[in-house]
Design a protein around this motif. Structure first.
Motif, PDB file in Angstrom:
ATOM      1  N   LEU A 194      -7.656   3.654   7.860  1.00  0.00           N
ATOM      2  CA  LEU A 194      -6.600   3.927   6.898  1.00  0.00           C
ATOM      3  C   LEU A 194      -7.252   4.701   5.766  1.00  0.00           C
ATOM      4  O   LEU A 194      -7.894   4.111   4.892  1.00  0.00           O
ATOM      5  N   ALA A 195      -7.114   6.009   5.798  1.00  0.00           N
ATOM      6  CA  ALA A 195      -7.801   6.868   4.825  1.00  0.00           C
ATOM      7  C   ALA A 195      -7.291   6.582   3.418  1.00  0.00           C
ATOM      8  O   ALA A 195      -6.115   6.808   3.110  1.00  0.00           O
ATOM      9  N   MET A 196      -8.175   6.081   2.562  1.00  0.00           N
ATOM     10  CA  MET A 196      -7.771   5.654   1.223  1.00  0.00           C
ATOM     11  C   MET A 196      -7.375   6.823   0.328  1.00  0.00           C
ATOM     12  O   MET A 196      -6.682   6.631  -0.672  1.00  0.00           O
ATOM     13  N   VAL A 197      -7.815   8.041   0.679  1.00  0.00           N
ATOM     14  CA  VAL A 197      -7.407   9.201  -0.113  1.00  0.00           C
ATOM     15  C   VAL A 197      -5.891   9.382  -0.078  1.00  0.00           C
ATOM     16  O   VAL A 197      -5.314   9.974  -1.000  1.00  0.00           O
ATOM     17  N   GLN A 198      -5.239   8.888   0.957  1.00  0.00           N
ATOM     18  CA  GLN A 198      -3.779   8.985   1.018  1.00  0.00           C
ATOM     19  C   GLN A 198      -3.128   8.166  -0.097  1.00  0.00           C
ATOM     20  O   GLN A 198      -2.170   8.610  -0.735  1.00  0.00           O
ATOM     21  N   GLY A 199      -3.654   6.965  -0.330  1.00  0.00           N
ATOM     22  CA  GLY A 199      -3.142   6.142  -1.420  1.00  0.00           C
ATOM     23  C   GLY A 199      -3.388   6.788  -2.775  1.00  0.00           C
ATOM     24  O   GLY A 199      -2.557   6.694  -3.679  1.00  0.00           O
ATOM     25  N   GLU A 200      -4.538   7.456  -2.915  1.00  0.00           N
ATOM     26  CA  GLU A 200      -4.846   8.161  -4.157  1.00  0.00           C
ATOM     27  C   GLU A 200      -3.838   9.281  -4.401  1.00  0.00           C
ATOM     28  O   GLU A 200      -3.346   9.463  -5.525  1.00  0.00           O
ATOM     29  N   ALA A 201      -3.537  10.048  -3.338  1.00  0.00           N
ATOM     30  CA  ALA A 201      -2.574  11.139  -3.460  1.00  0.00           C
ATOM     31  C   ALA A 201      -1.196  10.611  -3.849  1.00  0.00           C
ATOM     32  O   ALA A 201      -0.532  11.147  -4.748  1.00  0.00           O
ATOM     33  N   LEU A 202      -0.751   9.548  -3.174  1.00  0.00           N
ATOM     34  CA  LEU A 202       0.554   8.957  -3.492  1.00  0.00           C
ATOM     35  C   LEU A 202       0.623   8.505  -4.943  1.00  0.00           C
ATOM     36  O   LEU A 202       1.633   8.703  -5.619  1.00  0.00           O
ATOM     37  N   ALA A 203      -0.471   7.889  -5.416  1.00  0.00           N
ATOM     38  CA  ALA A 203      -0.496   7.377  -6.792  1.00  0.00           C
ATOM     39  C   ALA A 203      -0.400   8.502  -7.818  1.00  0.00           C
ATOM     40  O   ALA A 203      -0.017   8.263  -8.972  1.00  0.00           O
TER      41      ALA A 203
END
Length: 391
Positions: free
Chosen positions: A295-304
């Motif tokens: 689960l690539a955590m950069v995706q959560g960073e982008a969403l935030a």
């Protein structure tokens, strides 16, 4: 019962350690990182961080020594790393508790914990190791490279861990499916998606008008499917487009892009976390086309930061976004699908704003790392209950 953790690097395990400390459950965390590199890990008492840096630290610096190009040396180095940290932790475990060890780092310590009447949780951040090995071998062959393969000793060790562990924690449905495909009992698998650093990542701006900016953050490699992203960007027709690429570029990608037209493609290299907020906030879309990961955590960073996502299901995106709402989920190895998504955003002026709003709403509902910690705490309580032990 207290929780002991093992992780060679930071990964998501220090977020977990903060959560375990917050809930009064953390005993200690063993890591290969040197202690001076961990001074910014707030929320974890330094005395609970047990470092064994003698193998990990020189491995991290191998490129400075010119050793990163020697595959045989790196293979032995990684094997030594996972064995020594695991055995060091095993010798240090003296009392019954709960051990959660990053996969390939917990066989010896897991056996030790179980011999004391405790619980062993194998924490796997990517797909089943055999699935991973097979899909990467196929991808390297597609691009004309030889895949040296995951060390057979590590393949064997990890699969022994899967069988030994009381539970296997995984971050996404994609990872779960890969384990089930390889014959692992679904009841042993516990899906706990990662969180995002909501205290660190937030929306601070908007994209520049009359420009279409695509953002990439992470390793630039065949595993991440970078060439499909690059080809999509190159084929997409737009008078003022830009592809910002942040991350380390692998040897294979360097050799492939030597023959490519890289007009409007800007390689930034490694960028500090503090600078990523502006890139996320001011890009029209974040792109991640991985063939395999957890689960690539950069995706959560982008969403935030309110940045819509285009990602493959093999990034774990299905556990973060709904297709056509916070972004798009596209098949692996499919540049045409990516181009279609680019076109939808450009053709609908309000779509990007709607997706940005949805992204901010979604990431708040996911709850960040606190939710991850609550879910992990619930698993530990379940494991103790089912084992008829006591806290």
């Amino acid at each position: 019962m207290k929780v002991t953790q093992i992780t060679p690097g930071r990964f998501h395990h220090f977020h977990l350690a903060r959560q375990m400390q917050k809930h009064g459950l953390l005993d200690k965390i063993f890591t290969g990182y040197p202690k001076f590199k961990l001074k910014d890990e707030s929320g974890i008492p330094l005395e609970k961080i047990k470092t064994f840096p003698w193998v990990q630290t020189p491995y991290m610096k191998r490129s400075l020594l010119g050793l990163d190009k020697y595959d045989k040396i790196n293979k032995e180095w990684i094997w030594l790393l996972v064995q020594t940290l695991d055995k060091y932790a095993a010798k240090s475990i003296k009392t019954r508790g709960v051990l959660t060890a990053l996969s390939s780092n917990g066989l010896h310590s897991g056996r030790k914990m179980q011999s004391l009447g405790g619980i062993y949780i194998c924490d796997r951040g990517s797909s089943h190791i055999s699935f991973q090995n097979e899909i990467l071998a196929n991808e390297y062959e597609r691009w004309g490279f030889k895949w040296i393969g995951i060390d057979e000793r590590i393949l064997e060790k990890e699969q022994e861990e899967y069988l030994l562990a009381d539970y296997i924690t995984i971050p996404s449905q994609f990872v779960m499916d890969s384990f089930i495909q390889k014959g692992i009992d679904k009841n042993k698998l516990k899906k706990i998606p990662y969180g995002a650093r909501l205290d660190r990542f937030k929306k601070i701006g908007d994209p520049v008008k009359n420009k279409f900016r695509v953002l990439w953050v992470g390793g630039v490699s065949l595993r991440k499917g970078f060439m499909y992203a690059l080809n999509a960007f190159k084929e997409f027709k737009h008078p003022n487009k830009e592809f910002i690429v942040i991350g380390h570029v692998s040897r294979e990608i360097k050799s492939l892009i030597e023959r490519e037209n890289l007009e409007n493609v800007i390689f930034k290299g490694i960028v500090a976390n503090s600078q990523l907020l502006e890139y996320y906030s001011c890009s029209d879309v974040f792109l991640l086309t991985s063939l395999e990961e957890g689960l690539a955590m950069v995706q959560g960073e982008a969403l935030a930061c309110g940045c819509p996502i285009i990602a493959t299901p093999n990034t774990g995106s299905q556990d973060l976004i709904t297709n056509d709402k916070e972004g798009f989920i596209v098949p692996i190895r499919n540049s045409n699908s990516i181009i279609d998504c680019f076109q939808k955003i450009v053709d609908s002026p309000n779509l990007r704003n709607e997706m940005s709003y949805n992204a901010l709403e979604k990431v708040q509902s996911l709850g960040g790392w606190d939710t991850y910690g609550e879910n992990y705490k619930s698993l530990i309580e379940l494991a103790i209950k089912e084992s008829h032990l006591s806290l």
